[in-house]
Design a protein around this motif. Structure first.
Motif, PDB file in Angstrom:
ATOM      1  N   PRO A 144      11.784  28.383  82.568  1.00 19.59           N
ATOM      2  CA  PRO A 144      10.711  29.213  83.149  1.00 19.59           C
ATOM      3  C   PRO A 144       9.443  29.247  82.321  1.00 19.59           C
ATOM      4  O   PRO A 144       8.368  29.545  82.850  1.00 19.59           O
ATOM      5  CB  PRO A 144      11.356  30.609  83.215  1.00 19.59           C
ATOM      6  CG  PRO A 144      12.816  30.349  83.269  1.00 19.59           C
ATOM      7  CD  PRO A 144      13.055  29.116  82.459  1.00 19.59           C
TER       8      PRO A 144
ATOM      9  N   LEU B 111       9.260  34.630  86.246  1.00 19.54           N
ATOM     10  CA  LEU B 111      10.274  34.361  87.276  1.00 19.54           C
ATOM     11  C   LEU B 111       9.847  34.932  88.624  1.00 19.54           C
ATOM     12  O   LEU B 111      10.086  34.328  89.676  1.00 19.54           O
ATOM     13  CB  LEU B 111      11.610  34.948  86.845  1.00 19.54           C
ATOM     14  CG  LEU B 111      12.274  34.260  85.641  1.00 19.54           C
ATOM     15  CD1 LEU B 111      13.517  35.032  85.200  1.00 19.54           C
ATOM     16  CD2 LEU B 111      12.647  32.826  85.983  1.00 19.54           C
ATOM     17  N   ALA B 112       9.214  36.122  88.582  1.00 20.48           N
ATOM     18  CA  ALA B 112       8.744  36.711  89.838  1.00 20.48           C
ATOM     19  C   ALA B 112       7.667  35.850  90.472  1.00 20.48           C
ATOM     20  O   ALA B 112       7.637  35.672  91.716  1.00 20.48           O
ATOM     21  CB  ALA B 112       8.213  38.122  89.577  1.00 20.48           C
ATOM     22  N   SER B 113       6.771  35.287  89.665  1.00 22.46           N
ATOM     23  CA  SER B 113       5.718  34.416  90.195  1.00 22.46           C
ATOM     24  C   SER B 113       6.304  33.150  90.793  1.00 22.46           C
ATOM     25  O   SER B 113       5.840  32.653  91.830  1.00 22.46           O
ATOM     26  CB  SER B 113       4.725  34.073  89.087  1.00 22.46           C
ATOM     27  OG  SER B 113       4.091  35.224  88.601  1.00 22.46           O
ATOM     28  N   ILE B 114       7.346  32.605  90.157  1.00 18.13           N
ATOM     29  CA  ILE B 114       7.979  31.382  90.663  1.00 18.13           C
ATOM     30  C   ILE B 114       8.635  31.648  92.015  1.00 18.13           C
ATOM     31  O   ILE B 114       8.554  30.828  92.942  1.00 18.13           O
ATOM     32  CB  ILE B 114       8.990  30.859  89.638  1.00 18.13           C
ATOM     33  CG1 ILE B 114       8.261  30.392  88.364  1.00 18.13           C
ATOM     34  CG2 ILE B 114       9.809  29.712  90.221  1.00 18.13           C
ATOM     35  CD1 ILE B 114       9.198  29.995  87.244  1.00 18.13           C
ATOM     36  N   LYS B 115       9.255  32.828  92.154  1.00 18.93           N
ATOM     37  CA  LYS B 115       9.921  33.160  93.422  1.00 18.93           C
ATOM     38  C   LYS B 115       8.908  33.392  94.541  1.00 18.93           C
ATOM     39  O   LYS B 115       9.157  33.057  95.687  1.00 18.93           O
ATOM     40  CB  LYS B 115      10.788  34.397  93.228  1.00 18.93           C
ATOM     41  CG  LYS B 115      12.025  34.135  92.394  1.00 18.93           C
ATOM     42  CD  LYS B 115      12.871  35.400  92.262  1.00 18.93           C
ATOM     43  CE  LYS B 115      14.114  35.133  91.425  1.00 18.93           C
ATOM     44  NZ  LYS B 115      14.949  36.353  91.275  1.00 18.93           N
ATOM     45  N   ARG B 116       7.756  34.007  94.179  1.00 20.73           N
ATOM     46  CA  ARG B 116       6.765  34.280  95.212  1.00 20.73           C
ATOM     47  C   ARG B 116       6.132  32.992  95.750  1.00 20.73           C
ATOM     48  O   ARG B 116       5.771  32.912  96.919  1.00 20.73           O
ATOM     49  CB  ARG B 116       5.657  35.179  94.639  1.00 20.73           C
ATOM     50  CG  ARG B 116       6.058  36.641  94.535  1.00 20.73           C
ATOM     51  CD  ARG B 116       4.828  37.520  94.368  1.00 20.73           C
ATOM     52  NE  ARG B 116       4.016  37.135  93.229  1.00 20.73           N
ATOM     53  CZ  ARG B 116       4.179  37.632  92.016  1.00 20.73           C
ATOM     54  NH1 ARG B 116       5.130  38.523  91.779  1.00 20.73           N
ATOM     55  NH2 ARG B 116       3.405  37.235  91.018  1.00 20.73           N
ATOM     56  N   LYS B 117       5.986  32.004  94.881  1.00 17.73           N
ATOM     57  CA  LYS B 117       5.339  30.769  95.297  1.00 17.73           C
ATOM     58  C   LYS B 117       6.167  29.586  94.828  1.00 17.73           C
ATOM     59  O   LYS B 117       5.932  29.022  93.758  1.00 17.73           O
ATOM     60  CB  LYS B 117       3.920  30.689  94.725  1.00 17.73           C
ATOM     61  CG  LYS B 117       3.094  29.559  95.336  1.00 17.73           C
ATOM     62  CD  LYS B 117       1.654  29.654  94.873  1.00 17.73           C
ATOM     63  CE  LYS B 117       0.819  28.552  95.523  1.00 17.73           C
ATOM     64  NZ  LYS B 117      -0.598  28.595  95.104  1.00 17.73           N
ATOM     65  N   PRO B 118       7.177  29.206  95.589  1.00 19.04           N
ATOM     66  CA  PRO B 118       8.034  28.080  95.189  1.00 19.04           C
ATOM     67  C   PRO B 118       7.243  26.796  95.080  1.00 19.04           C
ATOM     68  O   PRO B 118       6.222  26.596  95.756  1.00 19.04           O
ATOM     69  CB  PRO B 118       9.069  28.006  96.322  1.00 19.04           C
ATOM     70  CG  PRO B 118       9.002  29.344  96.994  1.00 19.04           C
ATOM     71  CD  PRO B 118       7.590  29.800  96.859  1.00 19.04           C
TER      72      PRO B 118
ATOM     73  N   LYS C 262      12.739  22.289  89.375  1.00 18.39           N
ATOM     74  CA  LYS C 262      13.703  23.377  89.506  1.00 18.39           C
ATOM     75  C   LYS C 262      14.566  23.513  88.254  1.00 18.39           C
ATOM     76  O   LYS C 262      15.097  24.582  87.976  1.00 18.39           O
ATOM     77  CB  LYS C 262      14.590  23.152  90.725  1.00 18.39           C
ATOM     78  CG  LYS C 262      13.864  23.300  92.046  1.00 18.39           C
ATOM     79  CD  LYS C 262      14.817  23.076  93.212  1.00 18.39           C
ATOM     80  CE  LYS C 262      14.101  23.221  94.548  1.00 18.39           C
ATOM     81  NZ  LYS C 262      15.036  22.989  95.685  1.00 18.39           N
TER      82      LYS C 262
END
Length: 719
Positions: A469, A448-455, A465
């Motif tokens: 995840p 989830l952190a990786s997805i937020k850093r690079k949408p 979207k």
């Protein structure tokens, strides 16, 4: 032509058969070695239990050393002297050496006598020693001991004086007497918690025995002569008793010999005359008279007091034969001959003993008591410099070995208790199939952190979207090791054979919840990423889950698999293209069918898959769990690449073995295994090959499963 994965087990069995023919018992030896190797690896994987056992063993050793009382030892030494006269010839030297050793052992046993120990216990210097009786060891910790003593009343620490008999028994238990090899020295060793007590007791024993020996010599001569006299008297009594007993049976034995002669004579006459011939009648009468006479004399000898103790033990045998004259005669003969033989041997043996003892007495007289035992105190005891027990190094060594053994047993217990698979090696051992890929447990927080850093900004990002995840082929995740695991799976499947001929890949599992849908979805995404037109089909018609993974509802598309298989829709109408990934197409399960199993007809499915291959490069099937329902066993023969998903730390070994057995019976073994959800830890060393490091699961998690029924599996689940 059936898929190649169906013949894999058969070819392996043929190879094994040929190897067995060539190597004979080598296969069994190799199997045993593999089991030992596996056990060693399992134990290493549970090294923390072994380490815990070692730590507890060492701590227990230190605790024992802190609690165990210190034991001191000291000794006094006696010199036993013997003088041999020149009358004994040189040919008797060996006999004299043997007698000297017997004499030394006799002296040692006489020192241990309770009478001597009671004399030692009565000496004033012994009774006045402080701390004479050792205190009992309190093995409890100080805090526990104090807590338990708070509730006790009258806990007196005053020392009580024991009785003379009790003290003599205690002194005997503290004392050990040994003969120094090659010498005539006796060591009287005494162990005690107080070194002063050990010294005084050792000296008291030596002096008391010296005083006793001096008095005995003046009153009745040497102890060795008395022993010989007692032994000769005992042998004489036993010899006389045996002779008296045998004399009691002489008349019966003579009559028995006569009876045997009559029996031989009767047998000779019987060959010449008929039973009613006068001579034969007279011989029979005479034989019967001898039998009656023998039984009478035997009964008289048996009832005699000379050997009554022996016959008391054989009365029952005699009484059992009383009703039958023939049996009675046979029993009497057997008992009499047996007893006579025993008595003759006893007489011979006791005669030899008696003559031997007389010879020794005569030698002693000739030599004017040539062997005269005299004793001197060679040295008195000294205060010991240090304790002999406990020895810290020895206690620590024993505690360490014991702790290691205990830890190993605990580890073996947990190895036996563990019924889950945790490593690649275990999966291959339980299934006999290769592991195509090992997918570790994915840290969803990191994902989830990786997805937020690079949408996601690529085409179809709006659809992405909605993705779960754990669908990894999106911006920010494609370069992670998690995605790489599915590329490894993609490569492994492509290497199973010619890709042009192996285009249908089926994913299933033994139980629900092993991640087959997530694995098949990521595999389809990885294949689509290569530019292949990939169709992901949800063939789990009872509890479909592909739509959930992609964030859709079951009725997102009006048509699905159930509609196509039932003939209510065309194939093209059920294909769903708005998946959020280029080259990836889906066919959802469709409407809920009243009986999904009836739709999975082999001929209809084969036509369905042939149609799919016309439009797509690769078809990925997500099917139902194998042990829950039979659906997958119908579909599996039509797949080119059959992959069994096994979840680490979750599925029981019995379930894995059961599903492989079912598929083997169907002649449709999987092409390989996808080991899913393992934990990357470093405890199960040596079993993980190149896939990473795995760990055992927590014990106690029970997963209910049965073969053929999974509770509500197959019911229509509400969205």
């Amino acid at each position: 032509m059936p898929p190649s994965h169906r013949s894999r087990r058969q070819s392996l069995e043929m190879d094994d058969f040929e190897d067995d023919d060539m190597e004979g018992g080598g296969f069994e030896r190799q199997a045993g070695q593999e089991k030992l190797k596996q056990l060693a690896q399992d134990l290493i994987g549970r090294w923390h239990w072994i380490a815990l056992g070692l730590i507890l063993g060492v701590l227990g050793s230190y605790y024992y050393i802190s609690k165990a009382p210190k034991i001191y030892q000291t000794r006094s030494t006696l010199l036993i002297k013997q003088q041999t006269t020149a009358v004994i010839s040189s040919g008797q030297e060996d006999e004299m050496d043997l007698r000297s050793l017997e004499a030394m052992n006799t002296v040692a046993e006489r020192i241990r006598r309770p009478e001597l120990m009671q004399k030692v216990a009565s000496r004033p210097e012994i009774l006045s020693m402080p701390g004479l009786i050792p205190k009992k060891v309190d093995w409890l910790p100080a805090w526990a001991s104090g807590w338990m003593k708070d509730g006790a009343s009258g806990n007196s620490q005053t020392e009580t004086v024991p009785t003379t008999e009790a003290l003599a028994g205690a002194i005997s238990s503290w004392t050990n007497i040994s003969i120094r090899k090659g010498t005539r020295l006796l060591d009287i060793s005494v162990t005690h918690q107080r070194p002063q007590v050990a010294k005084v007791v050792a000296d008291a024993i030596a002096m008391e025995y010296q005083a006793e020996l001096t008095g005995a010599r003046s009153d009745k001569g040497s102890s060795s002569m008395q022993i010989l006299t007692d032994e000769s008297e005992s042998a004489r009594v036993r010899l006389q008793t045996a002779q008296n007993a045998l004399a009691n049976y002489q008349r019966a034995l003579v009559t028995l010999k006569e009876l045997e002669g009559k029996e031989l004579n009767n047998a000779e006459l019987a060959r010449r005359y008929l039973p009613k011939h006068p001579r034969m009648v007279a011989a029979d009468a005479e034989l019967n008279a001898h039998k009656t006479r023998f039984l009478a004399e035997f009964d008289s000898a048996r009832n005699s007091t000379a050997d009554r103790e022996y016959w008391n033990t054989h009365d029952k045998e005699w009484q059992d034969a009383a009703g039958d004259e023939s049996a009675k005669l046979l029993t009497a003969r057997r008992l009499l001959l047996a007893r006579g033989t025993v008595l003759e041997r006893e007489i011979e043996s006791q005669n030899s003993v008696f003559n031997s003892v007389l010879t020794r007495i005569q030698e002693s007289d000739i030599n004017r008591q040539g062997v005269e035992s005299e004793m001197d105190i060679s040295s008195l005891a000294s205060l010991p410099g240090g304790p002999i027990s406990p020895i810290p190094s020895k206690i620590l060594a024993l505690g360490s070995v014991g702790g290691l053994a205990m830890g190993t047993l605990i580890a073996m217990f947990f190895v036996r208790l563990d019924n889950k698979v945790h490593t690649v090696a275990q999966v291959e051992r339980e299934t006999g199939l290769p592991v195509l890929a090992a997918v570790s447990e994915i840290n969803i927080t990191k994902v989830l952190a990786s997805i937020k850093r690079k949408p996601d900004t690529a085409d179809g990002h709006e659809a992405r979207k909605l993705w779960h995840p754990l669908l990894l082929f999106r911006d920010g995740l494609t370069s992670t090791t998690y995605a790489e695991m599915f590329r490894v799976l993609r490569a492994s499947v492509s290497l199973l054979g010619d890709e042009k001929k192996r285009r249908i890949s089926l994913f299933s599992s033994a139980l629900p919840g092993e991640g087959k849908t997530m694995v098949s979805s990521n595999f389809a995404l990885a294949s689509a990423q290569q530019g292949k037109r990939t169709l992901l089909v949800d063939l789990d018609l009872r509890k479909p889950a592909v739509h959930k993974v992609f964030g859709l509802k079951r009725d997102s598309h009006t048509k699905g698999v159930t509609d196509v298989l039932s003939g209510q829709a065309k194939f093209e109408e059920a294909v769903f293209s708005e998946t959020g990934a280029e080259n990836l197409y889906m066919m959802l399960a469709g409407k809920t069918a009243p009986n999904p199993g009836e739709l999975l007809n082999s001929s209809i499915l084969e036509e369905f898959l042939q149609t799919a291959l016309k439009y797509f490069d690769l078809v990925v099937l997500d099917s139902a769990p194998l042990l829950a329902v039979p659906d997958t066993r119908i579909v599996a023969p039509l797949a080119d690449n059959f992959c069994l998903v096994v979840r680490g730390d979750y599925v029981p070994k019995a379930a894995v073995r059961r599903v492989v057995s079912l598929l083997d019976h169907d002649h449709n073994l999987p092409s390989g295994v996808v080991f899913n959800g393992f934990s990357e830890k470093r405890r199960l060393i040596g079993q993980n090959y190149s896939y990473g490091n795995y760990a055992t699961s927590k014990y106690g998690n029970a997963y209910r499963y049965g073969y053929g029924s999974y509770g509500s599996y197959g019911s229509d689940e509400k969205e």
